[in-house]
Structure formats: structure tokens, C-alpha cells
Scaffold this motif. Structure first.
Motif, short mmCIF file in Angstrom:
data_model
loop_
_atom_site.label_atom_id
_atom_site.label_comp_id
_atom_site.label_asym_id
_atom_site.label_seq_id
_atom_site.Cartn_x
_atom_site.Cartn_y
_atom_site.Cartn_z
N ASP A 57 -4.90 -1.81 5.18
CA ASP A 57 -5.86 -1.09 6.37
C ASP A 57 -6.94 -0.37 5.51
OD1 ASP A 57 -6.34 -0.50 9.45
OD2 ASP A 57 -6.33 1.61 8.19
N SER A 58 -8.26 -0.83 6.03
CA SER A 58 -9.21 -0.18 5.31
C SER A 58 -9.64 1.16 5.42
CB SER A 58 -10.60 -0.86 5.59
OG SER A 58 -10.81 -0.77 7.11
N THR A 59 -9.21 1.74 6.72
CA THR A 59 -9.41 3.27 7.03
C THR A 59 -8.31 3.96 6.50
OG1 THR A 59 -10.48 2.61 8.85
CG2 THR A 59 -9.67 5.03 8.86
N THR A 60 -6.97 3.87 6.62
CA THR A 60 -5.79 4.49 6.19
C THR A 60 -5.39 4.26 5.04
OG1 THR A 60 -4.22 3.39 7.16
CG2 THR A 60 -5.15 5.06 8.65
N LEU A 61 -5.59 3.15 4.38
CA LEU A 61 -5.20 2.30 3.18
C LEU A 61 -3.54 2.20 3.11
CD1 LEU A 61 -7.09 4.74 0.48
CD2 LEU A 61 -7.80 2.57 1.30
N GLN A 62 -3.03 2.30 4.23
CA GLN A 62 -1.71 1.80 4.38
C GLN A 62 -1.61 0.33 4.39
OE1 GLN A 62 -0.45 3.73 8.23
NE2 GLN A 62 -1.21 5.83 7.47
N TYR A 63 -0.45 -0.13 4.25
CA TYR A 63 -0.19 -1.62 4.16
C TYR A 63 0.72 -1.96 5.47
CZ TYR A 63 -1.43 -0.54 -0.58
OH TYR A 63 -2.14 -0.19 -1.53
N ILE A 64 -0.03 -2.91 6.25
CA ILE A 64 0.54 -3.26 7.73
C ILE A 64 1.03 -4.66 7.59
CG2 ILE A 64 -0.17 -3.03 10.05
CD1 ILE A 64 -0.76 -0.61 8.56
N THR A 65 2.15 -4.82 8.52
CA THR A 65 2.65 -6.04 8.80
C THR A 65 2.98 -6.08 10.24
OG1 THR A 65 4.70 -7.60 8.18
CG2 THR A 65 5.07 -5.32 8.69
N GLN A 66 3.53 -7.27 10.64
CA GLN A 66 3.65 -7.43 12.01
C GLN A 66 4.86 -8.22 12.28
OE1 GLN A 66 0.51 -8.44 15.05
NE2 GLN A 66 1.48 -10.63 15.37
N ILE A 67 5.91 -7.60 13.02
CA ILE A 67 7.24 -8.43 13.38
C ILE A 67 7.26 -8.61 14.81
CG2 ILE A 67 9.68 -7.84 13.20
CD1 ILE A 67 9.33 -6.52 10.81
N GLY A 68 7.86 -9.68 15.07
CA GLY A 68 8.36 -9.84 16.70
C GLY A 68 9.54 -9.24 17.11
#
Length: 436
Positions: free
Chosen positions: A40-51
Motif C-alpha cells: 500500500d503506497s500510503t501506509t507501506l503495509q502489505y495487503i492481501t485478499q481472502i474470500g
């Protein structure tokens, strides 16, 4: 009639209302699982998506490498026909090593507020907050399979153990994110649950992309590979160390930390060993000190005395470069025009984290040590952690990018590659579009 995996899943679904514990059965073709991860460009966190849930809902979650659980905001809009609370004394609560049981304060039980419920202590590392009332629950979870180099079908887990939390715990997470994915060293974290459900080896690999436009990848099980390059064959291995106290997770429970520590013995800058108080590199009887790997901080953090000697040595070795004013949170910055470039980033001194022997070290090149803060300024991407921090060295997300890290929980080892740029590849090169 043969009892197939399809019948097992159907059988589990029928038992959801009466069974205390029922897990998904893997397809014979499922060799490994993957998560796409984007910075994430704002928080520098690493984001994923799960169902998750029934019907399935895509849920954005932040990766928490040392987190003990997958936790989700259940207070705001959680709807599912397959949600089930775990009752105190159940198998789920035993697996989760709960710290307390109790009844909900409201008269009518609802999602995340049930009677005879068990609770654990999820953490939001980005606001340094623990919540002692995380309720243990089960629901459907969906995750994508892989053959190691290409994505495959999505598989469903009927009864995945997770933690419900109130909305306030999502403070500080990236926009649209509803919780965190814990990848820590305990039984309800994602790697251990997937290993048990799908009979995988208890290992996973993390490859974080430095780009905010392209995804990195997390592999669960065996078979990790980037296109045409099996970088896993070139990993260097070091033992994972268990911190006997739950630093950064559940410190007041006096149980081992779910986070990942390694045994840094010394630090070299441009091949020269710097003088460090060796007591800081070990973990003391209170669980303080040592070196951990964390996605809960964007840049590596060094205890003040370590920071001072490392940065001084770095400046001395880069004496031909032009120093410029500090750019918080960084104190050591240079004119980018005075620093050359190489295949592995800016031409700056290497920083080696020396491990069990002088021949085993994690080398940090310019691509992972220098941060471009403006068109003309680059800074050493390490932060002064102050005097007497809980952990002496925290290897942050920026230093992990475009490095392949394999965490083997069964063997308690870490395999690491150093920069993949040497292999002429990056963590963004996994193919998420071609079907297996």
C-alpha cells in the motif's frame, strides 16, 4: 461408493451445526496455496485478499508476519450463514490457547458476542495495541491453489478458525482493510491451519514486492517458484529462535512469542565488523533483546547504540558521497547525484547481518538499504529505535522486499535469498494470470 473429497466437504457442511470441529479436505491436485500481496503506497503495509463467509465475500487484510491469528472486524457488516462461535472447552478453543472464557454482555447473542465464548488476544502492530476480548470463531475461507509457478483453482475450507474483533482495532490499517492475516508460530495462524488441513509441510515462503503496482506472493506448502527460476535452491539457512516471552503478541501471558527471531551474532559494514554490545544481540530472561523479522514496521529499527555504530561506519565507507539534511524518520541522507547505481540498487556499502558463523550472513544491498525520499535525496532506511527497546533489531518490511524468505516451522529454520535482483528477477514476477 467411494468416500471422495467432495463427499467429505459435503459431510462437513452437514455437520456444521452439530460438530465441534470439522476441517476441509484437500483435493489430490492441491500441492500448495498462494496469496497475492501488494504494498500500500500510503501506509507501506502489505495487503492481501481472502474470500470468507457464506456467501463468499472478498476481505482485504494486512499481512502480520508474527501475528498469532487471522482477525477480522465482525462489528461492522459481518453477515454469514456458516459463521459459528467456538464454545469454551471446545477443540477450537484448545487449539487457540485461549486466555479466558465468558458470556457476552448483551442479552441476545450475535456474531462476535456470544455466551460461553472463548477469547484470545489479537494484536494490531501498527498502532501497538493488544485486545484481550478477541472471540474465537469458525467460518468458510477460500484461498487459491498453485502448482508452484502458476495459479490454480480456489479451494474452500468449511471451518477455518479466526478471531472476531470490534472495529476500533482496525485503526491504522490501510484503507478498506478489515483485519490482519497472522503468519506466526502458533496453531491458529494461517500457515499451521493450512498445513494441518491440506497435509502440507509446515512451511511457507514470503516474497514481498518493492512495487506498489505489482503483487508479491506468499506460498504455503512446497513448490515455490518464480517464472523459469527456482530461487529456492539457492537459499541460505539459519535457525529460528524461540523467544520464551510473547513480545509484540501477548506479553502478559508468559508464553512463547509467535514472532520470528533469528540469531544475529554481529554486523559488518562493507565487510568490516562494527563493535556492538553482544548482550543486546541475545534474548534475556525477560524476553528483551535479539533480532526479529517483522512486517509490522516499514523499515528496520536498531537500538540506539547499534544504530550509531552502523550509521557511522556506513558514512565513513561512503565518504565520497554528499551528505544532505535528514528526512524523518531517517537521519542519514545523501544526494542521489553523488551515489552511483548497480544491478542491486545504489552503489553503497553492503550491510551484513552475520548469523551462526561468519560465513552465514544476510547481505543487505543498496536496493534494500537506501530509500528514495525525493528526486535528489536518498536515505539510509534504518530507524533509531531508542535506548532499551523491547527488541534490539527489528528487520522491517523494506529490507524484506525482493528477498525470498522460507519459514520452516517443523524444522524451525529460516531460508533466505538476499536480493533477487542478483538472479535478474523480483518478487513481482510470479504469474497470477496464467491458469495451471
Amino acid at each position: 461408493m467411494a468416500f471422495t473429497s467432495y463427499h467429505f466437504i459435503l459431510f462437513c457442511a452437514l455437520l456444521l451445526s452439530i460438530s465441534s470441529y470439522c476441517i476441509g479436505q484437500n483435493s489430490p491436485q492441491t500441492k500448495a496455496l498462494i496469496l497475492a500481496v501488494k504494498k500500500d503506497s500510503t501506509t507501506l503495509q502489505y495487503i492481501t485478499q481472502i474470500g470468507q463467509r457464506t456467501p463468499l465475500v472478498p476481505i482485504k487484510l494486512t499481512i502480520h508476519l508474527g501475528g498469532q491469528t487471522l482477525w477480522v472486524d465482525c462489528e461492522n457488516g459481518y453477515v454469514s450463514s456458516t459463521y459459528r462461535p467456538a464454545l469454551c472447552g471446545s477443540t477450537q478453543c484448545t487449539i487457540a490457547k485461549v486466555n479466558t472464557c465468558g458470556n457476552c454482555s448483551t442479552s441476545a447473542p450475535k456474531i462476535s458476542c456470544n455466551n460461553n465464548a472463548c477469547y484470545n488476544t489479537p494484536e494490531n502492530p501498527f498502532i501497538k495495541t493488544l485486545y484481550s476480548g478477541g472471540e474465537i470463531n469458525e467460518d468458510v475461507l477460500s484461498i487459491q491453489s498453485t502448482d508452484g509457478s502458476n495459479p490454480g483453482k480456489f479451494v474452500k475450507i468449511p471451518s477455518f478458525i479466526f478471531t472476531c474483533v470490534p472495529t476500533f482495532l482496525t485503526e491504522g490499517l490501510a484503507s478498506g482493510v478489515k483485519g490482519t492475516v497472522g503468519l506466526g508460530r502458533n496453531r491458529i495462524a494461517l500457515p499451521s491451519q493450512l498445513a494441518e488441513i491440506f497435509s502440507f509441510p509446515r512451511k511457507f515462503a514470503v516474497c514481498l514486492s518493492s512495487s506498489t503496482q505489482s503483487s508479491g506472493v506468499i506460498f504455503f506448502g512446497d513448490g515455490m517458484m518464480l517464472p523459469k527460476i527456482d530461487v529456492s535452491k539457492d537459499l541460505i539457512f539459519t535457525p529460528l529462535i524461540t523467544n520464551p516471552f510473547g513480545t509484540g503478541s501477548v506479553p502478559f501471558l508468559n508464553e512463547p512469542s509467535s514472532e520470528y527471531f533469528i540469531g544475529v551474532k554481529s554486523i559488518r559494514v562493507n565487510g568490516k565488523t562494527v563493535t556492538i554490545n553482544k548482550k543486546l544481540l541475545g534474548i534475556d530472561k525477560r524476553g528483551d533483546g535479539g533480532t526479529k523479522i517483522s512486517t509490522g514496521t516499514p523499515y528496520s529499527i536498531l537500538e540506539t547504540s547499534i544504530y550509531d555504530v552502523v550509521t557511522k561506519a556506513f558514512i565513513d565507507e561512503l565518504s565520497n558521497a554528499t551528505r544532505v539534511a535528514a528526512v524523518p524518520p531517517f537521519e542519514t541522507c545523501f544526494s542521489s547525484k553523488s551515489v552511483g547505481s548497480t544491478r542491486v540498487g545504489p552503489a553503497v556499502p553492503t550491510i551484513d547481518l552475520v548469523l551462526q558463523t561468519t560465513r552465514v550472513y544476510w547481505r543487505i544491498f543498496g536496493s534494500n538499504s537506501m530509500v528514495k525520499v525525493s528526486q535528489d535525496v536518498i536515505c539510509l532506511g534504518f530507524v533509531n529505535g531508542g535506548i532499551k527497546p523491547t527488541t534490539s533489531i527489528v528487520i522491517g518490511g523494506y529490507q524484506l522486499e525482493d528477498n525470498l524468505l522460507q519459514f520452516d516451522l517443523a524444522k524451525s529454520t529460516l531460508g533466505f535469498s538476499s536480493s533477487l535482483l542478483f538472479h535478474q528477477t523480483t518478487c513481482a514476477n510470479f504469474n497470477f494470470t496464467t491458469k495451471a
